[in-house]
Design a protein around this motif. Structure first.
Motif, PDB file in Angstrom:
ATOM      1  N   ALA A 120      49.830  36.899  47.217  1.00  0.00           N
ATOM      2  CA  ALA A 120      48.564  36.575  46.486  1.00  0.00           C
ATOM      3  C   ALA A 120      48.939  35.851  45.214  1.00  0.00           C
ATOM      4  O   ALA A 120      48.506  34.689  44.870  1.00  0.00           O
ATOM      5  N   ARG A 121      50.215  36.282  44.572  1.00  0.00           N
ATOM      6  CA  ARG A 121      50.581  35.488  43.339  1.00  0.00           C
ATOM      7  C   ARG A 121      51.164  34.249  43.775  1.00  0.00           C
ATOM      8  O   ARG A 121      50.784  33.211  42.952  1.00  0.00           O
ATOM      9  N   PHE A 130      49.991  32.210  45.987  1.00  0.00           N
ATOM     10  CA  PHE A 130      48.743  31.322  46.269  1.00  0.00           C
ATOM     11  C   PHE A 130      48.222  31.037  44.810  1.00  0.00           C
ATOM     12  O   PHE A 130      47.936  29.751  44.647  1.00  0.00           O
ATOM     13  N   LYS A 131      48.276  31.975  44.095  1.00  0.00           N
ATOM     14  CA  LYS A 131      47.479  31.699  42.659  1.00  0.00           C
ATOM     15  C   LYS A 131      48.489  30.678  41.929  1.00  0.00           C
ATOM     16  O   LYS A 131      47.946  29.840  41.185  1.00  0.00           O
ATOM     17  N   HIS A 132      49.836  30.821  41.989  1.00  0.00           N
ATOM     18  CA  HIS A 132      50.677  30.035  41.253  1.00  0.00           C
ATOM     19  C   HIS A 132      50.442  28.515  41.892  1.00  0.00           C
ATOM     20  O   HIS A 132      50.576  27.641  41.050  1.00  0.00           O
ATOM     21  N   LYS A 133      50.359  28.313  43.100  1.00  0.00           N
ATOM     22  CA  LYS A 133      50.054  26.887  43.686  1.00  0.00           C
ATOM     23  C   LYS A 133      48.489  26.723  43.518  1.00  0.00           C
ATOM     24  O   LYS A 133      48.160  25.553  43.919  1.00  0.00           O
ATOM     25  N   ASP A 134      47.855  27.413  42.919  1.00  0.00           N
ATOM     26  CA  ASP A 134      46.244  27.289  42.796  1.00  0.00           C
ATOM     27  C   ASP A 134      45.612  26.562  44.053  1.00  0.00           C
ATOM     28  O   ASP A 134      44.883  25.687  43.992  1.00  0.00           O
ATOM     29  N   THR A 135      45.841  27.594  45.048  1.00  0.00           N
ATOM     30  CA  THR A 135      45.212  27.375  46.197  1.00  0.00           C
ATOM     31  C   THR A 135      44.382  28.734  46.713  1.00  0.00           C
ATOM     32  O   THR A 135      44.760  29.687  46.264  1.00  0.00           O
ATOM     33  N   THR A 136      43.512  28.496  47.689  1.00  0.00           N
ATOM     34  CA  THR A 136      42.920  29.582  48.237  1.00  0.00           C
ATOM     35  C   THR A 136      43.449  30.521  49.038  1.00  0.00           C
ATOM     36  O   THR A 136      44.367  29.909  49.965  1.00  0.00           O
ATOM     37  N   ASN A 166      41.518  32.763  50.947  1.00  0.00           N
ATOM     38  CA  ASN A 166      40.498  33.067  51.722  1.00  0.00           C
ATOM     39  C   ASN A 166      40.727  32.812  53.315  1.00  0.00           C
ATOM     40  O   ASN A 166      40.769  31.636  53.638  1.00  0.00           O
TER      41      ASN A 166
END
Length: 149
Positions: free
Chosen positions: A49-50, A52-58, A60
């Motif tokens: 999850a981190r 994904f967040k670091h790459k600023d992508t979904t 979902n």
């Protein structure tokens, strides 16, 4: 795309494990082992999850076509699906905690359903959206842990 969020499958698996192991009491050893597996599983899923967040992508799983990047760092170096590995790990931890071989049936069912329905749909969307970048990553990184496909 499948329309059932993967955490729903996990919840169903947890209920099934409970029903399949009624009356079994956890031992101290099983509790400790389950806790270790659960902690590792939460760490893997949280790291994903981190990333994904670091790459600023979904992240979902019902809308992979909204992805804006192919994530290849963190736990994605070892598996293309660390969140599903984490979910399977949580089910495994619960099976260990509950005890009995039947408690592992929902783990196998979760992996089979995700492997046959959810992941292929995601892979198709990512391949379409990212082309060679995703295909290269797919060729180099196992779907699960230690497997190639």
């Amino acid at each position: 795309m499948p329309k059932v969020p993967p955490p729903v499958y996990v919840a169903v698996g947890l209920v099934a494990q409970h029903l399949l192991s009624r009356g079994r009491r956890p031992t101290m050893a099983r509790s400790l082992a389950a806790g270790l597996v659960a902690a590792g599983s939460v760490y893997v899923a949280g790291s994903a999850a981190r990333a994904f967040k670091h790459k600023d992508t979904t992240f979902n799983p019902l809308e992979p076509e909204r992805a804006t990047a192919v994530v290849t760092d963190g736990p994605f170096r070892y598996t293309r699906n660390p969140m599903y590995v984490g979910m399977a790990g949580l089910l495994t931890a619960h099976a260990v905690f509950r005890g009995g071989l039947l408690s592992f049936v929902p783990v196998a069912a979760f992996v089979a359903v995700i492997d046959r329905t959810q992941i292929p749909a995601e892979e198709q969307a990512l391949s379409w959206g990212f082309g060679e970048a995703y295909e290269s990553y797919r060729a180099a990184t196992p779907r699960w842990l230690g497997t190639r496909r």
